[in-house]
Design a protein around this motif. Sequence first.
Motif, mmCIF file in Angstrom:
data_model
loop_
_atom_site.group_PDB
_atom_site.id
_atom_site.type_symbol
_atom_site.label_atom_id
_atom_site.label_comp_id
_atom_site.label_asym_id
_atom_site.label_seq_id
_atom_site.Cartn_x
_atom_site.Cartn_y
_atom_site.Cartn_z
ATOM 1 N N UNK A 217 0.832 -1.213 0.000
ATOM 2 C CA UNK A 217 0.000 0.000 0.000
ATOM 3 C C UNK A 217 0.861 1.256 0.000
ATOM 4 N N UNK A 218 1.956 1.240 0.746
ATOM 5 C CA UNK A 218 2.834 2.409 0.772
ATOM 6 C C UNK A 218 3.449 2.663 -0.600
ATOM 7 N N UNK A 219 3.874 1.609 -1.254
ATOM 8 C CA UNK A 219 4.481 1.761 -2.579
ATOM 9 C C UNK A 219 3.438 2.218 -3.589
ATOM 10 N N UNK A 220 2.232 1.640 -3.507
ATOM 11 C CA UNK A 220 1.173 2.014 -4.446
ATOM 12 C C UNK A 220 0.764 3.476 -4.271
ATOM 13 N N UNK A 221 0.726 3.939 -3.023
ATOM 14 C CA UNK A 221 0.311 5.324 -2.768
ATOM 15 C C UNK A 221 1.309 6.336 -3.306
ATOM 16 N N UNK A 222 2.545 5.892 -3.494
ATOM 17 C CA UNK A 222 3.579 6.805 -3.980
ATOM 18 C C UNK A 222 3.394 7.164 -5.443
ATOM 19 N N UNK A 223 2.774 6.254 -6.214
ATOM 20 C CA UNK A 223 2.612 6.449 -7.654
ATOM 21 C C UNK A 223 3.967 6.701 -8.317
ATOM 22 N N UNK A 284 8.216 0.601 -7.892
ATOM 23 C CA UNK A 284 8.795 1.378 -6.805
ATOM 24 C C UNK A 284 9.089 0.488 -5.606
ATOM 25 N N UNK A 285 9.792 1.016 -4.636
ATOM 26 C CA UNK A 285 10.194 0.259 -3.459
ATOM 27 C C UNK A 285 9.973 1.112 -2.210
ATOM 28 N N UNK A 286 10.184 0.498 -1.050
ATOM 29 C CA UNK A 286 10.087 1.254 0.195
ATOM 30 C C UNK A 286 11.144 2.346 0.270
ATOM 31 N N UNK A 287 12.280 2.116 -0.383
ATOM 32 C CA UNK A 287 13.291 3.170 -0.405
ATOM 33 C C UNK A 287 12.765 4.398 -1.139
ATOM 34 N N UNK A 288 12.020 4.180 -2.235
ATOM 35 C CA UNK A 288 11.393 5.309 -2.933
ATOM 36 C C UNK A 288 10.405 6.024 -2.019
ATOM 37 N N UNK A 289 9.656 5.246 -1.233
ATOM 38 C CA UNK A 289 8.702 5.838 -0.289
ATOM 39 C C UNK A 289 9.432 6.703 0.732
ATOM 40 N N UNK A 290 10.536 6.173 1.274
ATOM 41 C CA UNK A 290 11.300 6.928 2.258
ATOM 42 C C UNK A 290 11.819 8.239 1.681
ATOM 43 N N UNK A 291 12.375 8.176 0.484
ATOM 44 C CA UNK A 291 12.896 9.379 -0.154
ATOM 45 C C UNK A 291 11.786 10.400 -0.373
ATOM 46 N N UNK A 292 10.619 9.905 -0.743
ATOM 47 C CA UNK A 292 9.476 10.806 -0.950
ATOM 48 C C UNK A 292 9.042 11.465 0.361
ATOM 49 N N UNK A 294 10.845 11.946 3.174
ATOM 50 C CA UNK A 294 11.857 12.759 3.856
ATOM 51 C C UNK A 294 12.518 13.771 2.936
ATOM 52 N N UNK A 295 12.460 13.534 1.638
ATOM 53 C CA UNK A 295 13.070 14.455 0.678
ATOM 54 C C UNK A 295 14.580 14.459 0.709
ATOM 55 N N UNK A 296 15.188 13.357 1.181
ATOM 56 C CA UNK A 296 16.644 13.319 1.247
ATOM 57 C C UNK A 296 17.124 11.879 1.107
ATOM 58 N N UNK A 297 18.435 11.735 0.950
ATOM 59 C CA UNK A 297 19.011 10.415 0.805
ATOM 60 C C UNK A 297 18.819 9.611 2.082
ATOM 61 N N UNK A 298 18.692 8.297 1.907
ATOM 62 C CA UNK A 298 18.493 7.397 3.045
ATOM 63 C C UNK A 298 19.800 7.205 3.791
ATOM 64 N N UNK A 299 19.752 7.314 5.136
ATOM 65 C CA UNK A 299 20.940 7.095 5.960
ATOM 66 C C UNK A 299 20.891 5.703 6.536
ATOM 67 N N UNK A 300 21.838 4.854 6.168
ATOM 68 C CA UNK A 300 21.902 3.509 6.748
ATOM 69 C C UNK A 300 22.837 3.524 7.941
#
Length: 300
Positions: A217-223, A284-292, A294-300
């Motif tokens: 659902x999170x990935x789908x909502x991102x479009x 899309x992936x959860x990483x795409x959701x995170x970027x959307x 937070x608007x920034x690169x993912x910090x591992x």
Amino acid sequence: MGARIEVDRLTMRYGEVTAVDDVSFTVEPGEFFGLLGPNGAGKTTTLETVEGLRAPTSGSVSVDGRDPARREPDLQRRIGVQLQSSSFFERLTAVEQLRTFGALYGVASARLDELLEQVGLTEKADAQVEDLSGGQKQRLSIACALVHDPDIVFLDEPTAALDPQARRNLWDVLRGINDSGRTVVLTTHYMEEAEELCDRVAIVDHGRLLELDTPTALIRSLDAATRVGLDADALSLDEARSLPGVEEARASGGSLVLSTRDVPTVLAELGRREALAGLSVSQGSLEDVFLHLTGREYRA
């Protein structure tokens, strides 16, 4: 049956630092629930509060209708905890470690053999912990958390620092724990892990809950645009960019990567041009959701 875990407006402060900021969620019986976020997001603090290791600054937490901070023996027997960093007794073998933990709960020896088999350590039963690999140590720590057959299992970044193959092997163990009917709460900063294992995920960052839903659902909502990959010599980059439905095209290594929200049109045009060599399609992936979010690169 109601929720197994209820977190209501949980806040944790350390001096002027707010580690968890007004977080609320529930975990249902039998659910595989993930707290997803980068290091320092507040995942471990949230989990330790739910486990009863910390008392909240404000808000409330209940596990099976009880306050875990009260450390009631009956509730503690029903939960298993695998901490982010596990310590073992020196010079004990894997089975001796389990025997020591099991003695605290009066667990029969037959249960230990069953656990070693469940986590894939039967052949390492007589090996000292110092001789186990990182992945084997993580599996042993999970076995210790399961020794008393708990209903609810908390796993704090169980695959951290493992190589990709060891991580995937451990995923099979974690699926088996959940398939046995247990409720599992997992923290991780690996997007793929949460997407692969969890029924629902809560994405947190800077102590706040950003979004909560199923990974799908999170990935789908991102479009998000779908990525279509091709061999680099299937088309020229200019030809790829001119295809109907293609929003963006770029070269990546030995491949072309096309972005589109109209997959049927793009695939039909590629087929018409006989340009399907090396075809791959990924959404899309959860990483795409995170970027959307937070608007920034993912910090591992």
